[in-house]
Enzyme design. Structure first.
Site, PDB file in Angstrom:
ATOM      1  N   GLU B 114       0.873  -1.177   0.000  1.00  0.00           N
ATOM      2  CA  GLU B 114       0.000   0.000   0.000  1.00  0.00           C
ATOM      3  C   GLU B 114       0.909   1.226   0.000  1.00  0.00           C
ATOM      4  O   GLU B 114       1.832   1.310   0.816  1.00  0.00           O
ATOM      5  CB  GLU B 114      -0.888  -0.020   1.238  1.00  0.00           C
ATOM      6  CG  GLU B 114      -1.517   1.312   1.610  1.00  0.00           C
ATOM      7  CD  GLU B 114      -2.319   1.957   0.477  1.00  0.00           C
ATOM      8  OE1 GLU B 114      -3.156   1.258  -0.135  1.00  0.00           O
ATOM      9  OE2 GLU B 114      -2.113   3.159   0.193  1.00  0.00           O
ATOM     10  N   HIS B 132     -25.101  -1.407   0.731  1.00  0.00           N
ATOM     11  CA  HIS B 132     -26.246  -1.098  -0.126  1.00  0.00           C
ATOM     12  C   HIS B 132     -27.160  -2.268  -0.391  1.00  0.00           C
ATOM     13  O   HIS B 132     -26.698  -3.394  -0.578  1.00  0.00           O
ATOM     14  CB  HIS B 132     -25.737  -0.568  -1.473  1.00  0.00           C
ATOM     15  CG  HIS B 132     -25.131   0.785  -1.375  1.00  0.00           C
ATOM     16  ND1 HIS B 132     -25.896   1.936  -1.268  1.00  0.00           N
ATOM     17  CD2 HIS B 132     -23.834   1.191  -1.361  1.00  0.00           C
ATOM     18  CE1 HIS B 132     -25.089   2.979  -1.197  1.00  0.00           C
ATOM     19  NE2 HIS B 132     -23.839   2.566  -1.253  1.00  0.00           N
ATOM     20  N   LYS B 332     -27.782  11.369 -17.577  1.00  0.00           N
ATOM     21  CA  LYS B 332     -27.218  10.041 -17.755  1.00  0.00           C
ATOM     22  C   LYS B 332     -25.810  10.000 -17.192  1.00  0.00           C
ATOM     23  O   LYS B 332     -25.334   8.970 -16.740  1.00  0.00           O
ATOM     24  CB  LYS B 332     -27.209   9.711 -19.256  1.00  0.00           C
ATOM     25  CG  LYS B 332     -27.065   8.231 -19.522  1.00  0.00           C
ATOM     26  CD  LYS B 332     -27.330   7.905 -20.978  1.00  0.00           C
ATOM     27  CE  LYS B 332     -26.503   6.679 -21.398  1.00  0.00           C
ATOM     28  NZ  LYS B 332     -25.974   6.741 -22.755  1.00  0.00           N
ATOM     29  N   ILE B 423     -13.580  -0.418  -8.864  1.00  0.00           N
ATOM     30  CA  ILE B 423     -14.464  -0.643  -7.726  1.00  0.00           C
ATOM     31  C   ILE B 423     -14.915   0.712  -7.204  1.00  0.00           C
ATOM     32  O   ILE B 423     -14.319   1.289  -6.306  1.00  0.00           O
ATOM     33  CB  ILE B 423     -13.754  -1.431  -6.607  1.00  0.00           C
ATOM     34  CG1 ILE B 423     -13.042  -2.661  -7.158  1.00  0.00           C
ATOM     35  CG2 ILE B 423     -14.743  -1.809  -5.513  1.00  0.00           C
ATOM     36  CD1 ILE B 423     -13.952  -3.741  -7.672  1.00  0.00           C
ATOM     37  N   CYS B 489     -14.995  14.180  24.062  1.00  0.00           N
ATOM     38  CA  CYS B 489     -16.150  14.144  23.162  1.00  0.00           C
ATOM     39  C   CYS B 489     -16.591  12.710  22.871  1.00  0.00           C
ATOM     40  O   CYS B 489     -17.772  12.432  22.785  1.00  0.00           O
ATOM     41  CB  CYS B 489     -15.817  14.832  21.832  1.00  0.00           C
ATOM     42  SG  CYS B 489     -15.363  16.555  21.986  1.00  0.00           S
TER      43      CYS B 489
END
Lengths: 419, 566, 134
Positions: B114, B132, B332, B423, B489
């Site tokens: 990476e 999704h 589109k 992707i 927080c």
């Protein structure tokens, strides 16, 4: 060791909480002071500049010295002090508050008859004022930069731009200059400076640091570390004006763009806040609309002078110690648009034995001005001011005992030019 | 007239002969020069035809503007020189990390590289975290296949990896009364697509989501939608891969490849040359670059950036799950699901994203217009939505092909490469399924057997704020550092911050700690805890405070010590 | 004619001051101290200086200090340089001297915090640790 219950629990060991703990103790209450850092003093620990205590002590003290004036006597008392302790929850139970604490000892619970919220405030961030670009290293709020400099002894900047002419920004302009950094300028979106005049004078003018008003930072550039900022002019709605952009090369952007009272504990208890102050609605004894919960210092409203923070802490601590549950009868304190806000917002008519201490800020910069306070048709108080500025909070005392106020009455505050 | 000649006629008309299409090795190639990136993308969309060609390669040059080259790590050494992994996975996003983990189910030696200083630094750390249901996907699309499969895997995968996942469902909201019967009837369509759905009247909707706009006439509820922390999942995948024996090399960029007779022989990185048997291209926005180096260039990536904003937890009451407007962007070219208001797995609200074509693959800048447009778009769904509640915003760049679909396949011209490329959304949802598939075909290619000692379970860093009183007390008794709260927080303890610095995937930056255990994610955005986290990093790793970085290899937090500049 | 802001008290009166024929013409001040301040500002401005000095102690890398009295404004850079060379090696407290009689001005520089000192009456009131190393 934390006891199972206390008369008063003070949350926050900065100047407000320290004053509250001392005042509550003076009334004979059993007191616990909770502080999340390892040392007491709150933000004063890193405010190494002087100017504190002019009102209260007649001396020009540094932050740590001012805090010491409260810490030393506090250590002489038997007030329980819990540092590195954090409040994770408060629950109203029958007649008291159950406070859950996390510390190195584990999870503890303690009961309190009354609570003083003295949690201070936090700094507004770059995202809250719509600074765009890519957030690289080198963008600090003034408080964080101050912590790096004054507590950790590091240099957060070599060439910096400061956005916001509030006191913290002005103080940091001087501080960084003294550490050898170059402060290119202080930029302020409003048309006038936000900090105390004497800070503009001794932090900027003393060091020839320019102040530019009507400008803001709109974008930041840099990959790993900041390389430049984009400054735009703003209109009177503080929106950037397209086409006025200029780019300034720097390695640091310091933000002093406002403080926001930290009131998560109050909100979790369902305590109403005043949208103008962002702190809880309170009466002249610093009690919020929830019985037994008091609030003081910057958590109640953002102060300029720590002397007034201590005063509100004392009021809150004293009243928290004296607290007995019971109905209050309120008159409302209302300010028109000439005033940014007033504190307190409520007057408890059952306790007018002492004059009420009232703080307010003018909404705009004004010359010779009269403050008029009326209840119904009757004028209750008036005072003339030579000059009023929003960044400089004013303190007045009003004796309402003879005003013949009735429950639900509205006490109106208004500023008008003096003829 | 052939497709090609018709296409060239259209291109000639629109672009005055500046753009030309040819077919090479079964791929459609566009060449030429145009002054506007949006037109280059448009030309690509005009030309693309999935059925006729293997892929579209868009080589139209951008006139007058230099596309920034890939940012390379500062580092240069020979730590990897001579390495001979079975599989080299290029890219530490969710796709690459998931593939690496699934590969460890087989007896395969894996090297995952990476180029950034941490995993999930690009799109995988800059999206809305939605799992999704697949509303906008069509049969025949590769992304539909992997989305639907991936979606069904999430409960298992997240349980194994110790990553919070909530299948909270999504509401698609409609405002016109006349649409009600149409929407009701559309349920049949979704059922045919194998997407569970339920029609909801506005009354029922408001029972579940009382703070949505009461002008909503009806809604469709998609119960399979869910939320996850995308970078948390990526980190978890990477840790599990490394725990099972994968080798991870950060700050490592692929610079070149030696290809001969249709095979990759070696891969040159800034940390040495490696000799993998098989290469997996999961390089996101740079997957096209890798494809070129591998001499297997049959697609092009046109980056598409999207911005999201995070709102204070205090405003989270506005939406309890996920609420999206009907996608009003009829263009589109929009190619976007339209986004929504998402209650994240951490309890904030996330609003966005938008979609803007860009030629800059690593431009993560936000801008005012995007924020204003996104708020305006979603304000209708929840009228109380306000920019005053924004605590932060961020931009990610999607890796989109012109076919607007995933590419999960062996190389077309080079034998020993598998692409998991293009992707874009729903890449996060699809990742678990893509990974299982790619690992399986890789194992088959290598003839590798199963790894019986593979342990799918990864123990996450315990979050003290979410423990019971008893659990938390026990932890603190064992180590008092878990009782010292550093981030007010988000209620994060010193112990958790230290844990983040000692995991199998290295972490040594303030932002790395933030992504793992959340200090700095709250409303003060690290104003209080930032310096403390930096101090803790310095202490734990034994480095001077001045060397602690915010994010990557550059980006010093501090520029020196007091008095140095005097 | 100089526009000054009096820094003696929080009111911060805006004072106009000028020197004319050896006389000072001052207006805008509300009290005597303001007039004195204005005169000094015009002739030999004085300032107090607050900064930090390094220490050898890991738990308190820098200690806040200040001038005990005011020094001539023009000497500020020299003071800063002098203090940059100071390194505290003992756990001193509030009011203790860090630099004596700076440049013969008669002004000492003293510590303003007790951060270096061990705890007082309560063990946990003033933890020496900053909470980040136990």
């Amino acid at each position: 060791m934390i006891a199972a219950s206390y008369d008063v629990v003070v949350i926050g060991g900065g100047p407000a909480g320290l004053a509250a703990a001392l005042a509550a103790k003076k009334e004979g209450a059993g007191v616990l002071l909770i502080e999340r850092e390892a040392r007491l003093g709150g933000i004063l620990k890193q405010c190494i500049h002087d100017g504190f205590g002019l009102v209260r002590f007649g001396e020009k003290l540094s932050g740590p010295e001012y805090a010491h004036r409260f810490i030393e006597p506090l250590l002489e008392t038997d007030v329980d002090i819990a540092t590195l302790t954090f409040v994770t929850g408060i629950e109203k139970q029958q007649g008291s508050y159950a406070i859950t604490l996390v510390s190195r000892e584990g999870i503890n619970m303690t009961l309190a008859k009354s609570i003083v919220l003295a949690c201070g405030c936090r700094e507004r961030t770059s995202r809250q004022i719509g600074i765009h670009g890519r957030h690289c290293a080198g963008i600090f709020t003034a408080g964080a930069a101050q912590y790096y400099t004054n507590i950790l002894g590091k240099l957060p900047a070599r060439r910096c731009v400061i956005l916001g002419s509030g006191d913290i920004g002005l103080i940091m302009a001087r501080r960084l200059t003294l550490e050898g950094a170059e402060v290119i300028g202080v930029y302020e979106a409003k048309p006038t400076a936000s900090g105390l005049m004497r800070n503009i004078y001794q932090c900027l003018e003393d060091f020839d640091i320019p102040l530019h008003t009507g400008k803001t930072v709109t974008r930041v550039f840099g990959d790993g570390r900041l390389e430049a900022v984009e400054i735009s002019d703003v209109d009177d709605q503080m929106n950037p004006i397209a086409g006025t952009e200029e780019t300034i090369q720097c390695d640091t952007l310091i933000l002093s763009v406002g403080l926001i009272p930290a009131n998560e504990l109050a909100e979790n208890l369902g305590i109403p806040l005043d949208p103008r102050t962002k702190g809880p609605v309170a009466d002249q004894n610093c009690m919020t609309l929830q019985q037994g919960v008091f609030c003081c210092g910057n958590a109640l409203h953002v102060n300029d002078l720590v002397d007034y923070v201590s005063e509100s802490g004392e009021t809150a601590g004293r009243e928290a110690a004296r607290f007995v549950p019971g109905e209050r009868i309120f008159a409302e304190l209302k300010a028109d648009d000439s005033i940014l806000y007033i504190v307190p917002q409520k007057l408890n008519l059952l306790d007018l034995s002492a004059p009420a201490v009232i703080y307010f800020r003018s909404a705009s910069e004004r010359g010779k001005t009269s403050l008029t306070v009326t209840a119904g048709s009757k004028q209750v108080y008036t005072k003339t001011f030579t000059v009023l500025r929003p960044p400089e909070m004013e303190r007045i005392e009003i004796d309402f005992s003879g005003a013949g106020l009735k429950p639900g009455d509205s006490i109106e505050f208004s500023l008008a030019e003096d003829q | 007239m052939s497709y090609l000649s018709k296409l060239n006629k259209r291109l000639n008309e629109r672009y005055d002969g500046r753009v030309h299409a040819t077919v090479q090795n079964g791929c459609l190639h566009l060449s030429g020069e145009l002054p506007d990136w949006q037109e280059i993308v448009r030309a690509g969309h005009m030309a693309v035809d999935k059925k006729r060609f293997i892929g579209l390669v868009n080589d139209i040059r951008l006139e007058g503007q230099q596309i920034p080259p890939m940012r390379l790590p500062d580092l240069s050494d020979d730590a990897l020189e001579g390495a001979r992994p079975d599989v080299l996975v290029i890219g530490g996003g969710v796709t690459g990390c998931a593939i690496a983990r699934e590969l460890m189910r087989y007896r395969i030696g894996v090297l995952l590289v990476e180029k950034e200083h941490d995993v999930a630094m690009h799109a995988s750390g800059r999206n809305d975290g939605m799992v999704h249901p697949g509303i906008d996907l069509r049969k025949g699309q590769t992304k539909k296949k992997y989305n639907d499969l991936g979606n069904s895997m999430y409960d298992t995968v997240c349980a194994e990896l110790g990553v919070p996942f909530r299948r909270i469902g999504q509401y698609l909201c409609f405002y016109k009364t006349w649409m009600k019967p149409v929407i009701r009837a559309s349920q049949f369509y979704w059922k045919r697509m194998h997407i569970p759905v339920r029609y909801m009247s506005s009354k029922e909707l408001l029972r579940h989501e009382p703070n949505l706009n009461d002008e909503i006439r009806c809604a469709l509820h998609f119960p399979t939608a869910g939320i996850v922390c995308p970078y948390g999942l990526t980190i978890a995948y990477a840790e599990n891969a490394v725990d099972n024996g994968a080798r991870l090399s950060l700050d490592t960029a692929v610079l070149d490849m030696e290809v001969a007779e249709g095979r990759i022989i070696s891969v040159l990185t800034n940390r040495g040359r490696v000799y993998p048997k098989l290469v997996i291209n999961a390089a996101g926005v740079f997957s096209e670059e890798i494809a070129k180096l591998a001499q297997d260039h049959f697609y092009s990536i046109h980056p598409r950036k999207g911005t999201n904003m995070i709102l204070d937890k205090k405003s989270a009451y506005m939406v309890k799950t996920i609420a999206s407007p009907i996608n009003s962007d009829k263009r589109k070219e929009a190619h976007t699901k339209g986004g929504g208001i998402v209650r994240t797995v951490d309890g904030n609200l996330l609003v966005g994203p938008n979609a803007v074509e860009t030629c800059e693959r690593e431009n993560f800048e936000t801008n005012r217009e995007s924020i204003q447009k996104i708020i305006a778009k979603h304000k209708k769904t929840s009228p109380a939505l306000s920019d005053r509640d924004i605590i932060t915003y961020f931009t990610g760049v999607r890796a989109a092909t012109y076919e607007e679909d995933f590419i999960v396949t062996f190389g077309k011209f080079t034998e020993n490469i598998i692409h998991a490329a293009g992707i874009q959304s729903p890449g996060l949802t699809a990742a678990p399924a893509i990974a299982v598939e790619v690992a399986a075909i890789a194992a088959r290619y290598l003839g590798a057997g199963r790894n019986d000692s593979f342990n799918p379970i990864r123990k996450p860093i315990a979050r003290t704020a979410e423990m019971t009183v008893e659990e938390r007390n026990d932890m603190i008794k064992r180590d008092p550092a878990y009782g010292v709260i550093i981030c007010r927080c988000e209620e994060v303890s010193l112990g958790e911050i230290r844990d983040a610095l000692h995991r199998s995937v290295p972490c040594d930056t303030v932002d790395g700690v933030k992504r793992r255990v959340r200090p700095g994610m709250g409303r003060c955005q690290g104003g209080f805890c930032g310096p403390q986290v930096a101090q803790i990093i310095a202490g734990e790793l034994g480095i001077p405070l001045e060397q602690v970085r915010k994010a990557g290899c550059e980006g010093n937090l501090l520029l020196g010590s007091n008095k140095e500049a005097i | 004619m100089k526009q000054l802001v009096c820094i003696v008290c929080p009111i911060g009166c805006r004072v106009c001051a000028e020197e004319k024929d050896g006389q000072f013409i001052i207006s805008g001040n509300r009290c005597k101290r303001g007039a004195e301040f204005a005169e000094t500002e015009l002739t030999a401005p004085m300032r107090s200086v607050c900064t930090t000095v390094r220490t050898i102690f890991d738990d308190v890398p820098v200690l806040p200090v200040r001038t005990k009295c005011e020094i001539p404004k023009k000497l500020i850079p020299e003071l800063i340089h002098a203090l940059a060379a100071v390194v505290i090696s003992q756990r001193i407290g509030i009011g203790e001297t860090v630099l004596e009689n700076f440049l013969g001005t008669g002004c000492d520089v003293v510590a303003t915090s007790n951060m270096l000192k061990s705890t007082g009456k309560k063990e946990d009131a003033h933890d020496k640790s900053t909470g980040t190393d136990d």
